[in-house]
Scaffold this motif. Structure first.
Motif, mmCIF file in Angstrom:
data_model
loop_
_atom_site.group_PDB
_atom_site.id
_atom_site.type_symbol
_atom_site.label_atom_id
_atom_site.label_comp_id
_atom_site.label_asym_id
_atom_site.label_seq_id
_atom_site.Cartn_x
_atom_site.Cartn_y
_atom_site.Cartn_z
ATOM 1 N N SER A 1 0.837 -1.204 0.000
ATOM 2 C CA SER A 1 0.000 0.000 0.000
ATOM 3 C C SER A 1 0.870 1.251 0.000
ATOM 4 N N GLU A 2 1.951 1.218 0.746
ATOM 5 C CA GLU A 2 2.860 2.366 0.768
ATOM 6 C C GLU A 2 3.533 2.572 -0.585
ATOM 7 N N LEU A 3 3.832 1.476 -1.283
ATOM 8 C CA LEU A 3 4.388 1.609 -2.632
ATOM 9 C C LEU A 3 3.365 2.239 -3.571
ATOM 10 N N SER A 4 2.106 1.842 -3.440
ATOM 11 C CA SER A 4 1.048 2.452 -4.261
ATOM 12 C C SER A 4 0.957 3.951 -3.997
ATOM 13 N N GLN A 5 1.043 4.326 -2.735
ATOM 14 C CA GLN A 5 0.984 5.744 -2.378
ATOM 15 C C GLN A 5 2.197 6.493 -2.925
ATOM 16 N N ALA A 6 3.369 5.873 -2.878
ATOM 17 C CA ALA A 6 4.576 6.510 -3.407
ATOM 18 C C ALA A 6 4.475 6.671 -4.923
ATOM 19 N N LEU A 7 3.944 5.673 -5.605
ATOM 20 C CA LEU A 7 3.767 5.785 -7.061
ATOM 21 C C LEU A 7 2.808 6.923 -7.402
ATOM 22 N N ARG A 8 1.721 7.036 -6.630
ATOM 23 C CA ARG A 8 0.773 8.131 -6.880
ATOM 24 C C ARG A 8 1.409 9.487 -6.595
ATOM 25 N N ALA A 9 2.274 9.559 -5.577
ATOM 26 C CA ALA A 9 2.927 10.830 -5.246
ATOM 27 C C ALA A 9 3.942 11.221 -6.320
ATOM 28 N N VAL A 10 4.722 10.251 -6.789
ATOM 29 C CA VAL A 10 5.761 10.546 -7.782
ATOM 30 C C VAL A 10 5.155 10.842 -9.142
ATOM 31 N N PHE A 11 4.138 10.088 -9.515
ATOM 32 C CA PHE A 11 3.514 10.261 -10.830
ATOM 33 C C PHE A 11 2.130 10.894 -10.680
ATOM 34 N N ALA A 12 2.058 11.944 -9.887
ATOM 35 C CA ALA A 12 0.779 12.600 -9.595
ATOM 36 C C ALA A 12 0.212 13.323 -10.803
ATOM 37 N N ASP A 13 1.063 13.801 -11.678
ATOM 38 C CA ASP A 13 0.557 14.532 -12.846
ATOM 39 C C ASP A 13 1.199 13.990 -14.120
ATOM 40 N N ALA A 14 0.591 14.313 -15.213
ATOM 41 C CA ALA A 14 1.055 13.822 -16.516
ATOM 42 C C ALA A 14 2.417 14.400 -16.883
ATOM 43 N N GLU A 15 2.774 15.540 -16.312
ATOM 44 C CA GLU A 15 4.072 16.148 -16.612
ATOM 45 C C GLU A 15 5.219 15.262 -16.129
ATOM 46 N N ALA A 16 5.067 14.658 -14.956
ATOM 47 C CA ALA A 16 6.103 13.764 -14.432
ATOM 48 C C ALA A 16 6.263 12.550 -15.332
ATOM 49 N N VAL A 17 5.153 12.026 -15.823
ATOM 50 C CA VAL A 17 5.200 10.886 -16.733
ATOM 51 C C VAL A 17 5.864 11.299 -18.042
ATOM 52 N N ALA A 18 5.540 12.489 -18.531
ATOM 53 C CA ALA A 18 6.126 12.975 -19.776
ATOM 54 C C ALA A 18 7.631 13.187 -19.634
ATOM 55 N N GLU A 19 8.081 13.686 -18.481
ATOM 56 C CA GLU A 19 9.513 13.875 -18.245
ATOM 57 C C GLU A 19 10.251 12.544 -18.291
ATOM 58 N N VAL A 20 9.696 11.535 -17.649
ATOM 59 C CA VAL A 20 10.327 10.214 -17.663
ATOM 60 C C VAL A 20 10.293 9.650 -19.074
ATOM 61 N N GLY A 21 9.182 9.837 -19.787
ATOM 62 C CA GLY A 21 9.071 9.340 -21.154
ATOM 63 C C GLY A 21 10.040 10.006 -22.106
#
Length: 183
Positions: A88-108
């Motif tokens: 559950s804590e990993l799920s919360q960390a994933l949501r915190a790190v990838f909270a917005d599409a900009e973070a996903v776009a940066e990694v992409g």
């Protein structure tokens, strides 16, 4: 007299067949739980591995990398009784790190980032399905084990009472079907 004995024998055979069928069904349900648990463990391990890989790839900012790495490491190393909390804590960390599409776009945008995001997207989508299959198998086994005949005659044998796997498995919004890049 002989008809009575025949009817008693038929009734005993019918009861024996029913009990045998019920015990076999319960055994198959326990095997289904074991298979579903193995699939769930594999999906959880895959998700944690992908998260650790992303955390150490250098494509995230340092704070996000540390949070993601520590959560993924804790999920991989958790004892069985603490596994639900760690996942559950990993799920919360994933949501915190990838909270917005900009973070996903940066990694992409980073080299190999598109493949990493695709793999993470698949991993976070498969965990809820695997958990649902496991919990459905647990629910079916519990329903059979709650019958009086099964309890009284101990048809479950020494199998432990099946427990559901309860965790927060909500994926980050940008990685869901609506906003995720194609894998």
């Amino acid at each position: 007299m002989t008809t009575t004995i025949i009817w008693i024998a038929v009734a005993l055979v019918a009861v024996g067949l029913y009990l045998s069928w019920t015990a076999g069904r319960l055994d198959r349900l326990h095997a289904r739980i074991d298979a579903a648990r193995a699939a769930l463990d594999a999906q959880l391990l895959r998700r944690a591995s992908v998260a650790q890989e992303l955390a150490t790839a250098g494509v995230l900012d340092p704070a996000a990398s540390i949070v993601l790495y520590e959560s993924a490491h804790a999920a991989r190393q958790a004892e069985p009784e603490q596994r639900e909390v760690a996942e559950s804590e990993l799920s919360q960390a994933l949501r915190a790190v990838f909270a917005d599409a900009e973070a996903v776009a940066e990694v992409g945008a980073a080299p190999g980032g598109t493949a990493a995001i695709g793999e993470l997207t698949q991993a976070v989508r498969r965990v809820p399905m695997a958990r649902r299959f496991h919990n459905d198998a647990v629910r079916a086994a519990r329903a059979v084990r709650e019958h009086r005949v099964v309890r009284w005659l101990r048809l479950a044998g020494h199998a432990p009472f099946p427990l559901a796997f309860e965790m927060d498995d909500e994926p980050p919004a940008p990685l869901t079907a609506e906003g995720a890049p194609a894998p």
